[in-house]
Design an enzyme around this catalytic site. Sequence first.
Site, mmCIF file in Angstrom:
data_model
loop_
_atom_site.group_PDB
_atom_site.id
_atom_site.type_symbol
_atom_site.label_atom_id
_atom_site.label_comp_id
_atom_site.label_asym_id
_atom_site.label_seq_id
_atom_site.Cartn_x
_atom_site.Cartn_y
_atom_site.Cartn_z
ATOM 1 N N TYR A 1 67.536 41.405 -13.396
ATOM 2 C CA TYR A 1 67.390 41.551 -11.950
ATOM 3 C C TYR A 1 68.051 42.843 -11.466
ATOM 4 O O TYR A 1 67.862 43.244 -10.323
ATOM 5 C CB TYR A 1 67.998 40.332 -11.239
ATOM 6 C CG TYR A 1 67.382 39.025 -11.719
ATOM 7 C CD1 TYR A 1 66.158 38.588 -11.218
ATOM 8 C CD2 TYR A 1 67.994 38.254 -12.709
ATOM 9 C CE1 TYR A 1 65.569 37.419 -11.676
ATOM 10 C CE2 TYR A 1 67.417 37.083 -13.183
ATOM 11 C CZ TYR A 1 66.206 36.668 -12.662
ATOM 12 O OH TYR A 1 65.618 35.517 -13.128
ATOM 13 N N LYS B 1 67.515 34.051 -24.781
ATOM 14 C CA LYS B 1 67.844 33.737 -23.397
ATOM 15 C C LYS B 1 68.813 32.570 -23.331
ATOM 16 O O LYS B 1 68.542 31.570 -24.001
ATOM 17 C CB LYS B 1 66.548 33.372 -22.675
ATOM 18 C CG LYS B 1 66.713 33.010 -21.236
ATOM 19 C CD LYS B 1 65.406 32.584 -20.657
ATOM 20 C CE LYS B 1 65.634 32.099 -19.244
ATOM 21 N NZ LYS B 1 64.497 31.464 -18.709
ATOM 22 N N LYS C 1 65.561 29.981 -26.637
ATOM 23 C CA LYS C 1 65.932 29.705 -25.250
ATOM 24 C C LYS C 1 66.856 28.500 -25.248
ATOM 25 O O LYS C 1 66.480 27.413 -25.693
ATOM 26 C CB LYS C 1 64.686 29.438 -24.405
ATOM 27 C CG LYS C 1 65.033 29.090 -22.965
ATOM 28 C CD LYS C 1 63.807 29.027 -22.077
ATOM 29 C CE LYS C 1 64.209 28.647 -20.665
ATOM 30 N NZ LYS C 1 63.059 28.588 -19.770
ATOM 31 N N ARG D 1 66.922 28.289 -10.632
ATOM 32 C CA ARG D 1 66.332 26.998 -10.239
ATOM 33 C C ARG D 1 66.460 26.777 -8.738
ATOM 34 O O ARG D 1 65.594 26.162 -8.116
ATOM 35 C CB ARG D 1 66.990 25.860 -11.025
ATOM 36 C CG ARG D 1 66.609 25.926 -12.492
ATOM 37 C CD ARG D 1 67.251 24.812 -13.306
ATOM 38 N NE ARG D 1 67.028 25.028 -14.735
ATOM 39 C CZ ARG D 1 67.658 24.363 -15.692
ATOM 40 N NH1 ARG D 1 68.521 23.428 -15.379
ATOM 41 N NH2 ARG D 1 67.391 24.622 -16.970
ATOM 42 N N GLU E 1 63.197 29.045 -35.095
ATOM 43 C CA GLU E 1 62.310 29.379 -33.979
ATOM 44 C C GLU E 1 61.694 30.768 -34.171
ATOM 45 O O GLU E 1 60.520 30.991 -33.872
ATOM 46 C CB GLU E 1 63.070 29.325 -32.641
ATOM 47 C CG GLU E 1 63.534 27.929 -32.222
ATOM 48 C CD GLU E 1 62.383 27.041 -31.741
ATOM 49 O OE1 GLU E 1 61.233 27.507 -31.692
ATOM 50 O OE2 GLU E 1 62.647 25.866 -31.404
ATOM 51 N N SER F 1 69.764 34.688 -14.330
ATOM 52 C CA SER F 1 70.214 34.631 -12.934
ATOM 53 C C SER F 1 71.719 34.403 -12.808
ATOM 54 O O SER F 1 72.378 35.055 -11.999
ATOM 55 C CB SER F 1 69.438 33.542 -12.191
ATOM 56 O OG SER F 1 69.579 32.293 -12.842
HETATM 57 C C1 PBG Z 1 61.306 28.258 -16.515
HETATM 58 C C2 PBG Z 1 62.264 29.390 -16.590
HETATM 59 C C3 PBG Z 1 63.647 29.356 -16.316
HETATM 60 C C4 PBG Z 1 64.082 30.678 -16.346
HETATM 61 C C5 PBG Z 1 62.984 31.473 -16.671
HETATM 62 N N1 PBG Z 1 61.872 30.659 -16.826
HETATM 63 C C6 PBG Z 1 64.527 28.257 -15.935
HETATM 64 C C7 PBG Z 1 64.674 27.082 -16.805
HETATM 65 O O1 PBG Z 1 64.260 27.049 -17.962
HETATM 66 O O2 PBG Z 1 65.212 26.090 -16.296
HETATM 67 C C8 PBG Z 1 65.492 31.125 -16.051
HETATM 68 C C9 PBG Z 1 65.667 32.550 -15.627
HETATM 69 C C10 PBG Z 1 66.978 32.871 -15.022
HETATM 70 O O3 PBG Z 1 67.894 32.034 -14.932
HETATM 71 O O4 PBG Z 1 67.119 34.027 -14.605
HETATM 72 N N2 PBG Z 1 60.889 27.666 -17.658
#
Ligand code: PBG
Length: 333
Positions: free
Chosen positions: A321, A256, A196, A206, A241, A282
Amino acid sequence: MNLIIRPRRLRRTEAIREMVKETHLHPEDFIYPLFVHEKDFQEEISAMPGTYRWDMNGLLKEVSRAWDLGIRCIVLFPKIDDSLKTEDGSECFNEAGLIPKAIRMLKKEIPEMAIMTDVALDPYSCDGHDGLVDENGKILNDETIEILKKQAITQARAGADFIGPSDMMDGRVGAIRTALDIEGFSDVGIISYTAKFASAYYGPFRTALDSAPKENNRKIIPDNKSTYQMDPANSKEALIELALDQYEGADILMVKPGLSYLDIVYRLSNFSNKPIAAYNVSGEYSMVKAAAMKNWINEKDIVLETLLSFKRAGAKLILTYHACDASKWLHEK
Ligand code: PBG
């Protein structure tokens, strides 16, 4: 021309192209992310047109619709009221909290739908970080894991099928695996956010959860998550990881964001025999939606091509989504 090899022979008709197609998309490839809130109405998320913060009724309808379209797994994210946010994020293990309530309701109504949850403190933390923050602004790894274990057990107890640690603390997958096993949840799986990255593509998410790292006069807090999420410049580090998550007991390994990280998806899928998932996050969604609303692109074609690229790169599963729209379009084909 005297050409012996003519690749175009296999592109000549629709039937031949279908015969030699290497990659196929199916609704079961999708994991559908959904936002829930405590209110009794649904609310569109402005930066993510077509996605909503759902109330319990709306959530049930949307999940039924997804099930009927062939989607077999969802992931839930909570929009928590500010009054419930604390420094230790303890609302995340409230058995009567929003996520456990949503899981119980869905498991009663649509028991076959697989439910994944997110494990991290950010939606519950007044600092907007995935981990605990000390008075100097440092993110506390080992202390955070004690809370994440409680969060995971609370979700498993409510009926979650997959726990999704998204916090990027070191050692959390193993700690959660052990904690689940001790509590009798050895059947509950872990879909780990393995690689991630500290990404600007999470912006709309967010906003949706009001979970961005916050200015706080109590302490100096880093305004981003780069002390725990990975540096977008790194690729070999993703293999470290991967090794850790596999060793610690993750069942499915996720990359991600997705689109700017297809090289990482490819690399992990070559290195692991576990299913790989990619998160079409997102920001990736919002960019497509914005361009589509301006008629600058063909939304359907762009979405299906994008989702196909994740599979071609080596992902078996795609968190997106677009899951319902894409499934609908696949059925129409
Ligand atoms: C929280 C989390 C995040 C996302 C999924 N779980 C945001 C972040 O790490 O700040 C992002 C998902 C998205 O942007 O669609 N830990």
